[in-house]
Write a protein that holds these residues in place. Structure first.
Motif, mmCIF file in Angstrom:
data_model
loop_
_atom_site.group_PDB
_atom_site.id
_atom_site.type_symbol
_atom_site.label_atom_id
_atom_site.label_comp_id
_atom_site.label_asym_id
_atom_site.label_seq_id
_atom_site.Cartn_x
_atom_site.Cartn_y
_atom_site.Cartn_z
ATOM 1 N N ALA A 206 -5.038 1.904 -2.907
ATOM 2 C CA ALA A 206 -4.789 2.720 -4.023
ATOM 3 C C ALA A 206 -3.343 2.157 -4.696
ATOM 4 O O ALA A 206 -2.671 2.056 -4.355
ATOM 5 C CB ALA A 206 -4.979 4.446 -3.564
ATOM 6 N N GLY A 207 -3.572 2.288 -6.075
ATOM 7 C CA GLY A 207 -2.425 2.178 -6.806
ATOM 8 C C GLY A 207 -1.922 3.173 -6.663
ATOM 9 O O GLY A 207 -1.666 4.430 -6.611
ATOM 10 N N TRP A 208 -0.305 3.121 -7.829
ATOM 11 C CA TRP A 208 0.524 4.541 -7.631
ATOM 12 C C TRP A 208 1.083 5.807 -8.451
ATOM 13 O O TRP A 208 0.589 6.552 -8.226
ATOM 14 C CB TRP A 208 1.834 4.134 -8.835
ATOM 15 C CG TRP A 208 2.731 4.594 -8.764
ATOM 16 C CD1 TRP A 208 3.789 5.298 -7.562
ATOM 17 C CD2 TRP A 208 3.317 5.943 -10.097
ATOM 18 N NE1 TRP A 208 4.829 6.176 -8.119
ATOM 19 C CE2 TRP A 208 4.354 6.215 -9.432
ATOM 20 C CE3 TRP A 208 2.425 5.676 -10.942
ATOM 21 C CZ2 TRP A 208 5.051 7.711 -10.504
ATOM 22 C CZ3 TRP A 208 2.967 6.303 -11.647
ATOM 23 C CH2 TRP A 208 4.058 7.283 -11.511
ATOM 24 N N TRP A 209 -0.557 5.301 -9.568
ATOM 25 C CA TRP A 209 -1.089 6.713 -10.077
ATOM 26 C C TRP A 209 -2.324 7.410 -9.408
ATOM 27 O O TRP A 209 -2.598 8.439 -9.788
ATOM 28 C CB TRP A 209 -1.427 6.046 -11.684
ATOM 29 C CG TRP A 209 -2.301 7.026 -12.400
ATOM 30 C CD1 TRP A 209 -3.710 7.207 -11.899
ATOM 31 C CD2 TRP A 209 -1.588 8.660 -12.879
ATOM 32 N NE1 TRP A 209 -3.581 8.291 -12.917
ATOM 33 C CE2 TRP A 209 -2.428 9.080 -13.164
ATOM 34 C CE3 TRP A 209 -0.666 9.272 -12.833
ATOM 35 C CZ2 TRP A 209 -2.902 10.219 -13.748
ATOM 36 C CZ3 TRP A 209 0.503 10.174 -13.160
ATOM 37 C CH2 TRP A 209 -1.543 10.900 -13.871
ATOM 38 N N LYS A 210 -3.014 6.286 -9.340
ATOM 39 C CA LYS A 210 -3.906 7.320 -7.995
ATOM 40 C C LYS A 210 -3.279 8.104 -7.093
ATOM 41 O O LYS A 210 -3.662 9.227 -6.414
ATOM 42 C CB LYS A 210 -5.047 6.206 -7.364
ATOM 43 C CG LYS A 210 -5.757 5.381 -8.019
ATOM 44 C CD LYS A 210 -7.319 4.574 -7.880
ATOM 45 C CE LYS A 210 -8.251 4.807 -8.783
ATOM 46 N NZ LYS A 210 -9.145 3.695 -8.514
ATOM 47 N N THR A 211 -2.072 7.253 -5.885
ATOM 48 C CA THR A 211 -1.107 8.097 -4.769
ATOM 49 C C THR A 211 -1.143 9.526 -5.631
ATOM 50 O O THR A 211 -0.913 10.347 -5.176
ATOM 51 C CB THR A 211 -0.262 6.989 -4.181
ATOM 52 O OG1 THR A 211 -1.248 6.323 -3.429
ATOM 53 C CG2 THR A 211 0.457 7.367 -3.093
ATOM 54 N N LEU A 212 0.085 9.575 -6.379
ATOM 55 C CA LEU A 212 0.658 10.136 -6.638
ATOM 56 C C LEU A 212 -0.417 11.151 -7.688
ATOM 57 O O LEU A 212 -0.380 12.591 -7.755
ATOM 58 C CB LEU A 212 1.314 10.153 -8.549
ATOM 59 C CG LEU A 212 1.600 11.143 -9.467
ATOM 60 C CD1 LEU A 212 2.672 11.957 -8.730
ATOM 61 C CD2 LEU A 212 1.997 10.490 -10.796
ATOM 62 N N ARG A 213 -2.191 11.027 -8.124
ATOM 63 C CA ARG A 213 -2.950 11.947 -8.719
ATOM 64 C C ARG A 213 -3.900 12.449 -7.265
ATOM 65 O O ARG A 213 -3.656 14.205 -7.574
ATOM 66 C CB ARG A 213 -3.470 11.241 -9.618
ATOM 67 C CG ARG A 213 -4.870 12.671 -10.165
ATOM 68 C CD ARG A 213 -5.494 11.699 -10.958
ATOM 69 N NE ARG A 213 -6.503 12.179 -11.446
ATOM 70 C CZ ARG A 213 -8.015 11.936 -12.267
ATOM 71 N NH1 ARG A 213 -7.862 11.092 -12.468
ATOM 72 N NH2 ARG A 213 -8.374 12.740 -12.404
#
Length: 308
Positions: A206-213
């Motif tokens: 998972a990338g940064w955006w998916k981790t944040l979301r």
């Protein structure tokens, strides 16, 4: 011996209950003296004609103050000013502390303790002194902000505090200066998220955006809900900064005549206690309604780890 134990137990329970009520007594007395009784008194004032500026006997006037409230254009204008400012300041007050807390909490930034101190220091400065400092910094002719804008090539910088088009961004900028407490709250929430969730997300690619979301925002939703609730209550009671900057005049052009400032003027400048109490109860009902709506919506977007 068992019989004696049975006899002693009620007295012990009563003694513990008395100690508990004793510790609660200062709060109960304070709540009655400074909250409940004043609220009941102001509610009673709304049905009377108490006006200290006019010598007249106190009498029951029914719903006259509420009828006056409905026809008072100044009340609704002040309420509109408050909501305009809230639409700008609330998103900024939520996003910026959260973003700064994310940066401080990241593994790529060192010296996080120093950043915590630096961001929190303005919060402990006396608020009136801080507002006066910002008033000087935003001065059109000699302020540091406009001097910097001239330095980078803007020949005619805005008149921040005297232009209706720029006064709200100026007030938001002053408010950002005191976001240290919000950063600390968000940082505490971020550090309470289990690291195993991030490790599992990294293993899944998972990338940064998916981790944040899918991890950070759901786990931070109780903190976001808490800061949003306090932010709504504070912005509806917004008062001190426009009072200090413009002496409560509402300049420029009534753009800073916030509802709480108008309520203050009715109470203490016009000394119309009954109508001021009516304005206060309208503010209370608006705040209560928005808070109840927010709590009702929380079950749809706030995630608590202990719940199913």
């Amino acid at each position: 011996m068992p019989f004696l134990g049975c006899v002693r137990q009620p007295s012990l329970a009563r003694r513990e209950a008395l100690w508990g009520y004793g510790f609660l007594l200062p709060w109960i007395v304070g709540f009655l003296a400074f909250t409940l009784i004043p609220m009941a008194a102001t509610l009673a004032f709304t049905f009377t004609n108490i006006d200290l500026a006019q010598e007249q006997p106190v009498r029951f006037v029914g719903l006259h103050n509420y009828e006056r409230l409905l026809g008072d254009s100044q009340t609704w204008s002040a309420l509109l000013v408050t909501f305009k400012y809230a639409a700008l300041s609330l998103p900024v007050g939520l996003v910026i502390p959260f973003a700064i807390a994310l940066l401080i909490n990241s593994r790529y930034i060192r010296g996080t303790s120093l950043f915590r101190i630096l961001f929190f220091l303005p919060y402990v400065v006396p608020f009136v002194a801080g507002v006066l400092i910002w008033q000087g910094m935003l001065n059109q002719e000699t302020g540091w902000v406009n001097e910097f804008l001239r330095f980078i090539g803007i020949e005619h910088p805005p008149n921040w505090l005297n232009d209706p088009g720029f006064v709200y961004p100026a007030l938001v900028l002053i408010g950002i200066w005191g976001i240290g407490a919000g950063i600390i709250i968000n940082l505490a929430g971020l550090q309470g998220i289990p690291t195993e969730l991030y490790d599992a997300a990294n293993m899944d690619g998972a990338g940064w955006w998916k981790t944040l979301r899918h991890i950070t925002l759901p786990m931070m939703s109780p903190v976001i809900f808490y800061t949003l609730t306090l932010g709504i209550v504070e912005v509806l009671q917004y008062f001190l900064i426009p009072l200090v900057i413009n002496n409560g005049t509402g300049d420029p052009g009534g753009a800073t005549l916030f509802y709480n400032l108008y309520l203050y003027k009715v109470f203490f400048a016009y000394q119309d206690m009954s109508y001021g109490a009516t304005l206060a109860w309208l503010l209370f009902m608006i705040t209560l309604s928005i808070s109840l709506l927010l709590f009702w919506s929380a079950r749809r977007w706030v995630y608590y780890a202990g719940e199913r």
